[in-house]
Enzyme design. Structure first.
Site, PDB file in Angstrom:
ATOM      1  N   THR A  38      92.748  44.845  69.871  1.00 17.33           N
ATOM      2  CA  THR A  38      91.660  45.264  68.975  1.00 17.33           C
ATOM      3  C   THR A  38      91.910  44.789  67.556  1.00 17.33           C
ATOM      4  O   THR A  38      90.962  44.525  66.803  1.00 17.33           O
ATOM      5  CB  THR A  38      91.485  46.795  68.989  1.00 17.33           C
ATOM      6  OG1 THR A  38      92.735  47.424  68.714  1.00 17.33           O
ATOM      7  CG2 THR A  38      90.950  47.274  70.321  1.00 17.33           C
ATOM      8  N   PHE A  45      87.411  49.438  75.535  1.00 19.33           N
ATOM      9  CA  PHE A  45      86.361  50.114  76.278  1.00 19.33           C
ATOM     10  C   PHE A  45      86.106  51.534  75.779  1.00 19.33           C
ATOM     11  O   PHE A  45      84.976  51.989  75.738  1.00 19.33           O
ATOM     12  CB  PHE A  45      86.732  50.162  77.771  1.00 19.33           C
ATOM     13  CG  PHE A  45      86.313  48.937  78.526  1.00 19.33           C
ATOM     14  CD1 PHE A  45      85.255  48.968  79.406  1.00 19.33           C
ATOM     15  CD2 PHE A  45      86.986  47.735  78.358  1.00 19.33           C
ATOM     16  CE1 PHE A  45      84.858  47.840  80.102  1.00 19.33           C
ATOM     17  CE2 PHE A  45      86.607  46.603  79.049  1.00 19.33           C
ATOM     18  CZ  PHE A  45      85.536  46.651  79.932  1.00 19.33           C
ATOM     19  N   ARG A  46      87.176  52.249  75.373  1.00 17.41           N
ATOM     20  CA  ARG A  46      87.052  53.692  75.210  1.00 17.41           C
ATOM     21  C   ARG A  46      86.993  54.219  73.779  1.00 17.41           C
ATOM     22  O   ARG A  46      86.717  55.386  73.581  1.00 17.41           O
ATOM     23  CB  ARG A  46      88.218  54.379  75.933  1.00 17.41           C
ATOM     24  CG  ARG A  46      88.122  54.237  77.428  1.00 17.41           C
ATOM     25  CD  ARG A  46      89.325  54.815  78.155  1.00 17.41           C
ATOM     26  NE  ARG A  46      89.086  54.801  79.582  1.00 17.41           N
ATOM     27  CZ  ARG A  46      89.190  53.720  80.347  1.00 17.41           C
ATOM     28  NH1 ARG A  46      89.547  52.584  79.809  1.00 17.41           N
ATOM     29  NH2 ARG A  46      88.925  53.774  81.642  1.00 17.41           N
ATOM     30  N   GLN A 115      97.773  44.952  80.108  1.00 20.35           N
ATOM     31  CA  GLN A 115      96.522  45.277  80.787  1.00 20.35           C
ATOM     32  C   GLN A 115      95.387  44.392  80.279  1.00 20.35           C
ATOM     33  O   GLN A 115      94.280  44.449  80.811  1.00 20.35           O
ATOM     34  CB  GLN A 115      96.173  46.745  80.546  1.00 20.35           C
ATOM     35  CG  GLN A 115      97.170  47.724  81.154  1.00 20.35           C
ATOM     36  CD  GLN A 115      96.889  49.155  80.732  1.00 20.35           C
ATOM     37  OE1 GLN A 115      97.147  49.543  79.605  1.00 20.35           O
ATOM     38  NE2 GLN A 115      96.356  49.949  81.645  1.00 20.35           N
ATOM     39  N   HIS A 133      95.808  42.953  85.003  1.00 24.13           N
ATOM     40  CA  HIS A 133      94.385  42.890  85.309  1.00 24.13           C
ATOM     41  C   HIS A 133      93.844  41.463  85.328  1.00 24.13           C
ATOM     42  O   HIS A 133      92.634  41.256  85.272  1.00 24.13           O
ATOM     43  CB  HIS A 133      93.597  43.731  84.300  1.00 24.13           C
ATOM     44  CG  HIS A 133      93.928  45.194  84.376  1.00 24.13           C
ATOM     45  ND1 HIS A 133      93.759  46.062  83.315  1.00 24.13           N
ATOM     46  CD2 HIS A 133      94.441  45.937  85.390  1.00 24.13           C
ATOM     47  CE1 HIS A 133      94.148  47.283  83.677  1.00 24.13           C
ATOM     48  NE2 HIS A 133      94.571  47.224  84.928  1.00 24.13           N
ATOM     49  N   CYS A 144      85.720  28.442  98.444  1.00 23.20           N
ATOM     50  CA  CYS A 144      86.763  27.466  98.776  1.00 23.20           C
ATOM     51  C   CYS A 144      88.040  27.645  97.965  1.00 23.20           C
ATOM     52  O   CYS A 144      89.019  26.952  98.181  1.00 23.20           O
ATOM     53  CB  CYS A 144      86.236  26.042  98.601  1.00 23.20           C
ATOM     54  SG  CYS A 144      85.994  25.549  96.868  1.00 23.20           S
ATOM     55  N   CYS A 162      80.417  26.490  92.104  1.00 23.22           N
ATOM     56  CA  CYS A 162      81.343  25.450  92.555  1.00 23.22           C
ATOM     57  C   CYS A 162      80.551  24.339  93.218  1.00 23.22           C
ATOM     58  O   CYS A 162      79.414  24.541  93.662  1.00 23.22           O
ATOM     59  CB  CYS A 162      82.346  26.069  93.542  1.00 23.22           C
ATOM     60  SG  CYS A 162      83.489  24.891  94.301  1.00 23.22           S
ATOM     61  N   SER A 203      96.163  54.199  75.837  1.00 28.61           N
ATOM     62  CA  SER A 203      96.047  55.655  75.946  1.00 28.61           C
ATOM     63  C   SER A 203      96.671  56.177  77.230  1.00 28.61           C
ATOM     64  O   SER A 203      96.718  57.383  77.453  1.00 28.61           O
ATOM     65  CB  SER A 203      94.567  56.064  75.885  1.00 28.61           C
ATOM     66  OG  SER A 203      93.827  55.365  76.876  1.00 28.61           O
ATOM     67  N   ASN A 225     100.907  54.157  69.397  1.00 26.24           N
ATOM     68  CA  ASN A 225      99.474  54.195  69.642  1.00 26.24           C
ATOM     69  C   ASN A 225      98.802  54.955  68.507  1.00 26.24           C
ATOM     70  O   ASN A 225      99.368  55.895  67.962  1.00 26.24           O
ATOM     71  CB  ASN A 225      99.161  54.888  70.976  1.00 26.24           C
ATOM     72  CG  ASN A 225      97.760  54.595  71.462  1.00 26.24           C
ATOM     73  OD1 ASN A 225      97.363  53.430  71.580  1.00 26.24           O
ATOM     74  ND2 ASN A 225      96.990  55.630  71.761  1.00 26.24           N
TER      75      ASN A 225
END
Length: 250
Positions: A38, A45-46, A115, A133, A144, A162, A203, A225
């Site tokens: 960030t 996301f949160r 992540q 992730h 393929c 593709c 978090s 954090n």
């Protein structure tokens, strides 16, 4: 949160303690989340300004799911390109990324476990990066399995296709999909054998990744954090500041 600690012969604040632990260790592992990126301008996301708080036709967690990709690929790629790929390829590493790369070159840091899917750790120079992730920088045909670059996705008109007719999908773990077992196994191994484990910018609410903290066996667990986490009470050192700002003072 600042803890007073009578270590190394004098009263020390949390930054001093962390600096000493890093200086004295050659077996550091870093586990990071969205808060690491960030500060490079990539939305999480949160948080208050995160993707979950913005208004879309569908909730973001629905859009970035396996089912949505299959059923509404056009709308999936519209969101994915604009909100996930574009920020990643247009952002630069910050002090947290750069400091971790420096520690790896110095032989102090053994692995970065992330992540995030933006590739900023590699852009900063880190080599041993475990991407729980996946990454926007790798893509493949769902028919393929031919490999494609991120430019093939971002420059495609609508749904990237593709040459075989299959859809080029990101090598990113979507909702409803499992994490790569080999990556998880390596992450567990590094964490369980680490001297110092630094967890930053997360978090610790997204599982199974958040459960990795349970494998740490040492006594130098550091949580950095901006806000409190449910695991603060288990840490040996807690710093509630932006991770880039903390690392810039080390």
């Amino acid at each position: 949160m600042q803890r007073e600690n009578w270590l190394y012969g004098g009263l020390m604040n949390n930054i001093d303690i962390l600096k000493n632990w890093i200086d004295e260790s050659d077996n550091i592992v870093f586990f990071g989340g969205a808060g690491v990126s960030t500060e490079s301008g990539i939305p999480d996301f949160r948080s208050v300004d995160g993707l979950y708080k913005q208004k879309y036709k569908y909730p973001p967690e629905t859009i970035v799911s396996h089912t949505f990709l299959k059923q509404k690929p056009g709308e999936f790629f519209e969101f994915y390109k604009e909100k996930m790929v574009a920020p990643a390829i247009n952002s630069k590493p910050n002090m947290a990324h750069e400091k971790l790369a420096q520690w790896e070159k110095e032989g102090k840091l053994k692995a970065v476990i992330t992540q995030n899917i933006d590739g900023l750790h590699q852009a900063a120079g880190s080599e041993n990066v475990l991407e729980l992730h996946g990454t926007v920088h790798k893509n493949y045909c769902d028919r393929c399995y031919k490999q494609y670059k991120v430019s093939d996705v971002i420059n495609a008109d609508g749904i990237p296709k593709c040459e075989c007719g299959g859809t080029i999908r990101p090598d990113v773990v979507l909702y409803e999909e499992g994490l790569d077992s080999d990556v998880m196994s390596k992450a567990i191994n590094y964490i369980s054998n680490a001297d110092v484990l630094i967890i930053g910018g997360t978090s610790l609410v997204v599982y199974p990744a958040a459960g990795l903290i349970r494998y740490y066996r040492g006594n130098k667990l550091v949580l950095v954090n901006l806000s409190e986490t449910s695991q603060d009470g288990f840490a040996d050192l807690v710093i509630h500041e932006k991770i880039g700002e903390v690392f810039s003072r080390l």
